[in-house]
Design a protein around this motif. Structure first.
Motif, PDB file in Angstrom:
ATOM      1  N   LEU A   1      10.244  -7.389   5.691  1.00 23.63           N
ATOM      2  CA  LEU A   1      10.520  -8.680   5.065  1.00 23.63           C
ATOM      3  C   LEU A   1      10.417  -9.744   6.138  1.00 23.63           C
ATOM      4  N   ARG A   2       9.653 -10.784   5.855  1.00 24.96           N
ATOM      5  CA  ARG A   2       9.522 -11.917   6.774  1.00 24.96           C
ATOM      6  C   ARG A   2      10.188 -13.117   6.120  1.00 24.96           C
ATOM      7  N   THR A   3      11.083 -13.787   6.862  1.00 24.89           N
ATOM      8  CA  THR A   3      11.710 -15.016   6.374  1.00 24.89           C
ATOM      9  C   THR A   3      11.162 -16.181   7.187  1.00 24.89           C
ATOM     10  N   ALA A   4      11.792 -17.343   7.046  1.00 22.92           N
ATOM     11  CA  ALA A   4      11.338 -18.523   7.774  1.00 22.92           C
ATOM     12  C   ALA A   4      11.389 -18.323   9.282  1.00 22.92           C
ATOM     13  N   ASN A   5      12.341 -17.502   9.754  1.00 25.86           N
ATOM     14  CA  ASN A   5      12.483 -17.343  11.197  1.00 25.86           C
ATOM     15  C   ASN A   5      12.746 -15.905  11.642  1.00 25.86           C
ATOM     16  N   ALA A   6      12.724 -14.944  10.724  1.00 25.57           N
ATOM     17  CA  ALA A   6      13.090 -13.574  11.086  1.00 25.57           C
ATOM     18  C   ALA A   6      12.093 -12.563  10.527  1.00 25.57           C
ATOM     19  N   VAL A   7      12.069 -11.412  11.202  1.00 26.88           N
ATOM     20  CA  VAL A   7      11.346 -10.254  10.711  1.00 26.88           C
ATOM     21  C   VAL A   7      12.387  -9.163  10.521  1.00 26.88           C
ATOM     22  N   ILE A   8      12.446  -8.613   9.317  1.00 23.07           N
ATOM     23  CA  ILE A   8      13.459  -7.612   8.996  1.00 23.07           C
ATOM     24  C   ILE A   8      12.746  -6.309   8.671  1.00 23.07           C
TER      25      ILE A   8
ATOM     26  N   THR B   1       0.862  -1.175   0.000  1.00 19.03           N
ATOM     27  CA  THR B   1       0.000   0.000   0.000  1.00 19.03           C
ATOM     28  C   THR B   1       0.897   1.224   0.000  1.00 19.03           C
ATOM     29  N   GLU B   2       0.296   2.407   0.029  1.00 20.91           N
ATOM     30  CA  GLU B   2       1.077   3.636   0.089  1.00 20.91           C
ATOM     31  C   GLU B   2       1.853   3.719   1.401  1.00 20.91           C
ATOM     32  N   GLU B   3       1.292   3.164   2.490  1.00 17.89           N
ATOM     33  CA  GLU B   3       1.904   3.258   3.817  1.00 17.89           C
ATOM     34  C   GLU B   3       2.945   2.183   4.104  1.00 17.89           C
ATOM     35  N   LYS B   4       2.817   1.015   3.444  1.00 17.65           N
ATOM     36  CA  LYS B   4       3.697  -0.090   3.801  1.00 17.65           C
ATOM     37  C   LYS B   4       3.910  -1.042   2.626  1.00 17.65           C
ATOM     38  N   THR B   5       5.013  -1.766   2.718  1.00 23.89           N
ATOM     39  CA  THR B   5       5.296  -2.873   1.816  1.00 23.89           C
ATOM     40  C   THR B   5       5.664  -4.055   2.701  1.00 23.89           C
ATOM     41  N   GLU B   6       4.922  -5.159   2.541  1.00 30.64           N
ATOM     42  CA  GLU B   6       5.214  -6.374   3.291  1.00 30.64           C
ATOM     43  C   GLU B   6       5.439  -7.501   2.302  1.00 30.64           C
ATOM     44  N   VAL B   7       6.619  -8.119   2.400  1.00 30.31           N
ATOM     45  CA  VAL B   7       6.979  -9.233   1.528  1.00 30.31           C
ATOM     46  C   VAL B   7       7.512 -10.361   2.401  1.00 30.31           C
ATOM     47  N   SER B   8       7.535 -11.571   1.840  1.00 29.18           N
ATOM     48  CA  SER B   8       8.112 -12.689   2.581  1.00 29.18           C
ATOM     49  C   SER B   8       8.987 -13.516   1.658  1.00 29.18           C
ATOM     50  N   MET B   9       9.982 -14.135   2.265  1.00 31.25           N
ATOM     51  CA  MET B   9      10.913 -14.978   1.529  1.00 31.25           C
ATOM     52  C   MET B   9      11.310 -16.152   2.436  1.00 31.25           C
ATOM     53  N   PRO B  10      10.564 -17.265   2.370  1.00 29.88           N
ATOM     54  CA  PRO B  10      10.880 -18.400   3.231  1.00 29.88           C
ATOM     55  C   PRO B  10      12.167 -19.117   2.850  1.00 29.88           C
ATOM     56  N   ALA B  11      12.616 -18.961   1.599  1.00 28.36           N
ATOM     57  CA  ALA B  11      13.865 -19.602   1.165  1.00 28.36           C
ATOM     58  C   ALA B  11      14.422 -18.823  -0.015  1.00 28.36           C
ATOM     59  N   GLY B  12      15.756 -18.789  -0.092  1.00 25.55           N
ATOM     60  CA  GLY B  12      16.394 -18.166  -1.238  1.00 25.55           C
ATOM     61  C   GLY B  12      17.253 -16.980  -0.870  1.00 25.55           C
ATOM     62  N   LYS B  13      17.537 -16.169  -1.910  1.00 21.81           N
ATOM     63  CA  LYS B  13      18.430 -15.037  -1.754  1.00 21.81           C
ATOM     64  C   LYS B  13      17.902 -13.875  -2.584  1.00 21.81           C
ATOM     65  N   ALA B  14      17.966 -12.659  -2.010  1.00 17.62           N
ATOM     66  CA  ALA B  14      17.489 -11.475  -2.721  1.00 17.62           C
ATOM     67  C   ALA B  14      18.274 -10.255  -2.274  1.00 17.62           C
ATOM     68  N   LYS B  15      18.384  -9.292  -3.190  1.00 13.66           N
ATOM     69  CA  LYS B  15      19.007  -8.003  -2.893  1.00 13.66           C
ATOM     70  C   LYS B  15      17.913  -6.948  -2.957  1.00 13.66           C
TER      71      LYS B  15
END
Length: 187
Positions: free
Chosen positions: A122-129, A89-103
């Motif tokens: 960014l949410r991963t398998a075990n972290a919130v960034i 949305t205009e206020e936020k961006t929420e994405v997740s990546m349970p596996a892999g690599k991204a820049k």
């Protein structure tokens, strides 16, 4: 009759969802799941609109770039990555990546009408960034999340203890193993 019309309206709204960005195929094979329908893409240079809720899986030797339309953010996905554009949305961006690599290149310099800065999570398998406006790299291997901040500031916390976070500044790295705390940043 009312139920049938309501379902038809919801279905038509899903078909005409607003794109939040553009995905460009650099190389390889990509699987895109949208509205529970899988589509395979293999054409280098192909541009595909990205919508909230899209699930992206990159194949072997695959590289794709996602440019977010309103936010001026750029996300580069590497081979064998599972990635979801959860909510934009205009206020936020929420994405997740349970596996892999991204820049990620995140621009949070734009202020909202309320004077607050936009959130990128960014949410991963075990972290919130959480991102404060920066350029960073994340790799998720099994239950381990590795973070390298290239510029700016990024925070990382375990999903199980989101209040205990580590702030990772430019040219620093941190690792979160399984469900432990993130390691202190190192150069």
């Amino acid at each position: 009759l009312i139920f049938s019309l309501s379902m038809a309206l919801l279905y038509s709204l899903a078909l005409f969802a607003e794109p939040v960005g553009t995905l460009t195929m650099e190389s390889g094979t990509l699987k895109l799941r949208r509205n529970k329908i899988d589509t395979i893409y293999t054409d280098p240079g192909l541009s595909i609109p990205v919508e909230s809720g899209d699930e992206i899986q990159t194949g072997f030797r695959t590289r794709v770039t996602i440019e977010m339309t309103e936010q001026s953010d750029s996300i580069e996905l590497f081979p064998n990555t599972f990635f979801t554009v959860a909510d934009v949305t205009e206020e936020k961006t929420e994405v997740s990546m349970p596996a892999g690599k991204a820049k990620f290149k995140v621009d949070t310099s734009k202020k909202l009408m309320s004077g607050k800065k936009r959130r990128f999570r960014l949410r991963t398998a075990n972290a919130v960034i959480g991102v404060k406006g920066t350029h960073f790299l994340v790799a998720v291997i099994g239950v381990n999340t590795n973070l390298l901040t290239l510029s700016g500031i990024v925070s990382m916390a375990s999903i199980l203890a989101p209040d205990i976070e580590v702030v990772v500044k430019a040219n620093q790295a941190s690792k979160l193993r399984a469900n432990r705390r993130p390691t202190p940043p190192v150069l």
